[in-house]
Design an enzyme around this catalytic site. Sequence first.
Site, PDB file in Angstrom:
ATOM      1  N   SER A  25       0.820  -1.237   0.118  1.00 31.49           N
ATOM      2  CA  SER A  25      -0.022   0.044   0.192  1.00 31.49           C
ATOM      3  C   SER A  25       0.935   1.101  -0.066  1.00 31.49           C
ATOM      4  CB  SER A  25      -0.967  -0.092   1.282  1.00 31.49           C
ATOM      5  OG  SER A  25      -1.980   0.912   1.132  1.00 31.49           O
TER       6      SER A  25
ATOM      7  N   ASP B 191      -9.536  -5.092  -4.511  1.00 32.81           N
ATOM      8  CA  ASP B 191      -9.057  -4.113  -3.662  1.00 32.81           C
ATOM      9  C   ASP B 191     -10.129  -2.611  -3.495  1.00 32.81           C
ATOM     10  OD1 ASP B 191      -7.694  -2.104  -2.170  1.00 32.81           O
ATOM     11  OD2 ASP B 191      -5.709  -3.046  -2.971  1.00 32.81           O
TER      12      ASP B 191
ATOM     13  N   HIS C  20      -7.874  -5.650   0.238  1.00 37.32           N
ATOM     14  CA  HIS C  20      -6.493  -4.733   0.213  1.00 37.32           C
ATOM     15  C   HIS C  20      -5.379  -5.228   1.105  1.00 37.32           C
ATOM     16  CE1 HIS C  20      -4.112  -1.134  -0.219  1.00 37.32           C
ATOM     17  NE2 HIS C  20      -4.248  -0.908   1.256  1.00 37.32           N
TER      18      HIS C  20
END
Length: 356
Positions: free
Chosen positions: A204, A291, A330
Amino acid sequence: MCNNYYLNCKYMHQSPIQLIRYLFWIMKVSIITYLIIFGLLPIIFHYSYTIQKKILFLNFVQWPLNVDFSKPELVGMKGTRNFYLQTDQQVKIGLWQILPQSLLNDSIITTDDDYETMLKNAKRPIFLYMHGNSGNRASNHRLELYKLFQSLDYHVVCFDYRGYGDSEEAELSEIGVVSDSKYVLEWLLKIVNGTAPVFVWGHSLGTGVSVHVLALLATEKVQPAGLFLESPFNNIADELSEHPLSQIFKHLPWFHWVIVEPFYDNYLRFESDKHIEKIQCPIMILHAEDDNIVPFALGEKLFKAAINYHGNDTNRVQMTRIDATHGFGHKYICRYKNLPNIIKSFVHEVRKNQTD
């Protein structure tokens, strides 16, 4: 009858003037609320660097709470030591070093010197993990990934940027967290000194950090063995535009000026699609179709930028698309049953190409 015709019953005894006043009051409250949410708050956001940093880094969201980082075994991490590094910017950074599976039962590895010797004499691959925003190095999905690396018999080093976990509070900025990460990677490469391949894994926001770090090191002719990018975005402008929380503001004609421009003006850019041009080590991108924090399309944009710079060479850049039916979203690509084979295959190919 009143139950069936509630509105009529409620207002039938009121005069038309009273009803008009009531409707006018509702309209006035609605307009004021709209102006506050879509006018005043965005303006405050635009001019507040502090709020922008808080929204981007989310370091105030500390989870899990009350972690004793000095005792990683309390969160289920075996063969792990806690230690600290003082960066060249005099920021104290908290780290964990996690032993590979094959060394867990080695009773002679007890002191910091013992652990450091394991890195100096490492034969198995070493993974340096750079986490995303919010939480700390003890967050659950991160623990799952460390344990996966450990089960693959890899060494792991993970850490918290400034202002996260038990790392020292310091000015949060892109260059700040990049500087912390660059220092840790340089320290690790120096300790290992080529005895084993060092891989960087960013997740991320950590993908933006890791790509920026490797781009800086490339100018110094220094690179790790390879780079894994889990759930990456291409740049902060697109991530801000596509983030779920931004959707309620995107209809505003001033959205870009209010939301996106201040990040760029304050050098919170994380322009991975530009930095990736400089990276000289092999890259593996992993992204789940479902995601909803960093949309899959942004990872795909980064992949396209990478192959545009480096050519369609699978020895340089690869991307693994993970079907939405798995429901990993995610954070939980670490649960993908094919992930161990993907990692092992990538590591094997990198090591093979290094020896050819």
